[in-house]
Design a protein around this motif. Structure first.
Motif, mmCIF file in Angstrom:
data_model
loop_
_atom_site.group_PDB
_atom_site.id
_atom_site.type_symbol
_atom_site.label_atom_id
_atom_site.label_comp_id
_atom_site.label_asym_id
_atom_site.label_seq_id
_atom_site.Cartn_x
_atom_site.Cartn_y
_atom_site.Cartn_z
ATOM 1 N N GLY A 17 -2.143 0.631 -14.521
ATOM 2 C CA GLY A 17 -2.539 -0.281 -13.454
ATOM 3 C C GLY A 17 -1.411 -0.661 -12.518
ATOM 4 O O GLY A 17 -1.583 -1.504 -11.641
ATOM 5 N N ILE A 18 -0.251 -0.050 -12.687
ATOM 6 C CA ILE A 18 0.914 -0.408 -11.881
ATOM 7 C C ILE A 18 0.729 0.017 -10.428
ATOM 8 O O ILE A 18 1.027 -0.751 -9.498
ATOM 9 C CB ILE A 18 2.196 0.186 -12.497
ATOM 10 N N ALA A 19 0.223 1.219 -10.193
ATOM 11 C CA ALA A 19 0.008 1.679 -8.815
ATOM 12 C C ALA A 19 -1.010 0.791 -8.113
ATOM 13 O O ALA A 19 -0.818 0.418 -6.950
ATOM 14 C CB ALA A 19 -0.448 3.133 -8.795
ATOM 15 N N ARG A 20 -2.065 0.449 -8.803
ATOM 16 C CA ARG A 20 -3.090 -0.421 -8.225
ATOM 17 C C ARG A 20 -2.497 -1.766 -7.835
ATOM 18 O O ARG A 20 -2.701 -2.266 -6.732
ATOM 19 C CB ARG A 20 -4.237 -0.612 -9.223
ATOM 20 N N ARG A 21 -1.746 -2.363 -8.724
ATOM 21 C CA ARG A 21 -1.132 -3.666 -8.449
ATOM 22 C C ARG A 21 -0.116 -3.550 -7.309
ATOM 23 O O ARG A 21 -0.050 -4.418 -6.445
ATOM 24 C CB ARG A 21 -0.466 -4.202 -9.725
ATOM 25 N N ALA A 22 0.665 -2.477 -7.297
ATOM 26 C CA ALA A 22 1.636 -2.277 -6.209
ATOM 27 C C ALA A 22 0.931 -2.155 -4.862
ATOM 28 O O ALA A 22 1.391 -2.712 -3.857
ATOM 29 C CB ALA A 22 2.498 -1.051 -6.483
ATOM 30 N N MET A 23 -0.183 -1.450 -4.837
ATOM 31 C CA MET A 23 -0.945 -1.318 -3.590
ATOM 32 C C MET A 23 -1.458 -2.676 -3.117
ATOM 33 O O MET A 23 -1.399 -2.983 -1.916
ATOM 34 C CB MET A 23 -2.106 -0.344 -3.771
ATOM 35 N N LEU A 24 -1.977 -3.484 -4.027
ATOM 36 C CA LEU A 24 -2.468 -4.809 -3.652
ATOM 37 C C LEU A 24 -1.325 -5.683 -3.125
ATOM 38 O O LEU A 24 -1.494 -6.419 -2.142
ATOM 39 C CB LEU A 24 -3.172 -5.473 -4.834
ATOM 40 N N LEU A 25 -0.162 -5.593 -3.759
ATOM 41 C CA LEU A 25 0.998 -6.338 -3.264
ATOM 42 C C LEU A 25 1.421 -5.819 -1.891
ATOM 43 O O LEU A 25 1.798 -6.600 -1.011
ATOM 44 C CB LEU A 25 2.151 -6.233 -4.264
ATOM 45 N N GLY A 26 1.356 -4.496 -1.703
ATOM 46 C CA GLY A 26 1.676 -3.913 -0.402
ATOM 47 C C GLY A 26 0.734 -4.402 0.688
ATOM 48 O O GLY A 26 1.157 -4.655 1.826
ATOM 49 N N GLU A 27 -0.549 -4.560 0.349
ATOM 50 C CA GLU A 27 -1.510 -5.094 1.319
ATOM 51 C C GLU A 27 -1.113 -6.509 1.734
ATOM 52 O O GLU A 27 -1.204 -6.862 2.919
ATOM 53 C CB GLU A 27 -2.922 -5.083 0.728
ATOM 54 N N GLU A 28 -0.665 -7.308 0.768
ATOM 55 C CA GLU A 28 -0.214 -8.664 1.086
ATOM 56 C C GLU A 28 0.985 -8.631 2.036
ATOM 57 O O GLU A 28 1.044 -9.401 2.994
ATOM 58 C CB GLU A 28 0.156 -9.421 -0.195
ATOM 59 N N VAL A 29 1.929 -7.760 1.763
ATOM 60 C CA VAL A 29 3.111 -7.624 2.620
ATOM 61 C C VAL A 29 2.691 -7.251 4.039
ATOM 62 O O VAL A 29 3.155 -7.847 5.017
ATOM 63 C CB VAL A 29 4.096 -6.575 2.048
ATOM 64 N N ALA A 30 1.812 -6.276 4.159
ATOM 65 C CA ALA A 30 1.364 -5.833 5.487
ATOM 66 C C ALA A 30 0.673 -6.981 6.232
ATOM 67 O O ALA A 30 0.944 -7.208 7.421
ATOM 68 C CB ALA A 30 0.428 -4.633 5.355
ATOM 69 N N ARG A 31 -0.212 -7.712 5.535
ATOM 70 C CA ARG A 31 -0.891 -8.862 6.161
ATOM 71 C C ARG A 31 0.117 -9.899 6.653
ATOM 72 O O ARG A 31 -0.007 -10.431 7.742
ATOM 73 C CB ARG A 31 -1.850 -9.528 5.166
#
Length: 156
Positions: A104-118
């Motif tokens: 689940g690390i890639a999934r969590r990293a992607m969600l964190l990346g979405e937060e950064v982009a926002r």
């Protein structure tokens, strides 16, 4: 299932310099696996390096993070604006090291990346995934990404 303890930590200039040769070799190999000729894959690598790392350092505005799983470095996530306007952002590269996959690390990293982009004003996030990468495609579809463009090829 408990969410993994995953954080994104911005890489320093020295860390980027150490990361760059291996990451670009990985990108070139991925292009070969996707059907590029060796010349095309090398040209794609050079174009990426010239655009984003003209002096060996990441250009202003692009964000390269180490993915930390607990105390371990589990991979990287590189994202940044597509253009100067900044509302469209792009996931340029996501890599989770083999020993850390399927947790689940890639999934969590992607969600964190979405937060950064926002946080940086993005209203849309896009990415490219090579067609042979079934695991990544499933991950992105599961996160709500939809096909925006599709290149197809047939060997002759």
């Amino acid at each position: 299932m408990t969410e993994p303890d995953v954080r994104l930590v911005r890489m320093t200039d020295d860390e980027v310099a150490a990361w760059l040769p291996a990451a670009m070799a990985h990108y070139e190999q991925a292009r070969l696996e996707a059907g590029d000729t060796p010349e095309e894959a090398a040209a794609g690598r050079r174009a990426s390096e010239e655009r984003f790392f003209p002096d060996g350092r990441l250009v202003e505005g692009q964000l390269l993070h180490a993915i930390r799983a607990g105390d371990d470095e589990a991979g990287w996530l590189w994202l940044g604006p597509w253009n100067e306007r900044g509302e469209l952002w792009w996931i340029w590269d996501l890599e989770v090291h083999p020993a850390f996959r399927r947790r689940g690390i890639a999934r969590r990293a992607m969600l964190l990346g979405e937060e950064v982009a926002r946080e940086h004003g993005a209203s849309r996030l896009m990415l490219n995934v090579f067609g042979y990468n079934d695991g990544a495609i499933a991950l992105y579809e599961g996160l709500g990404y939809e096909v925006a463009s599709l290149h197809m090829a047939k060997p002759l």
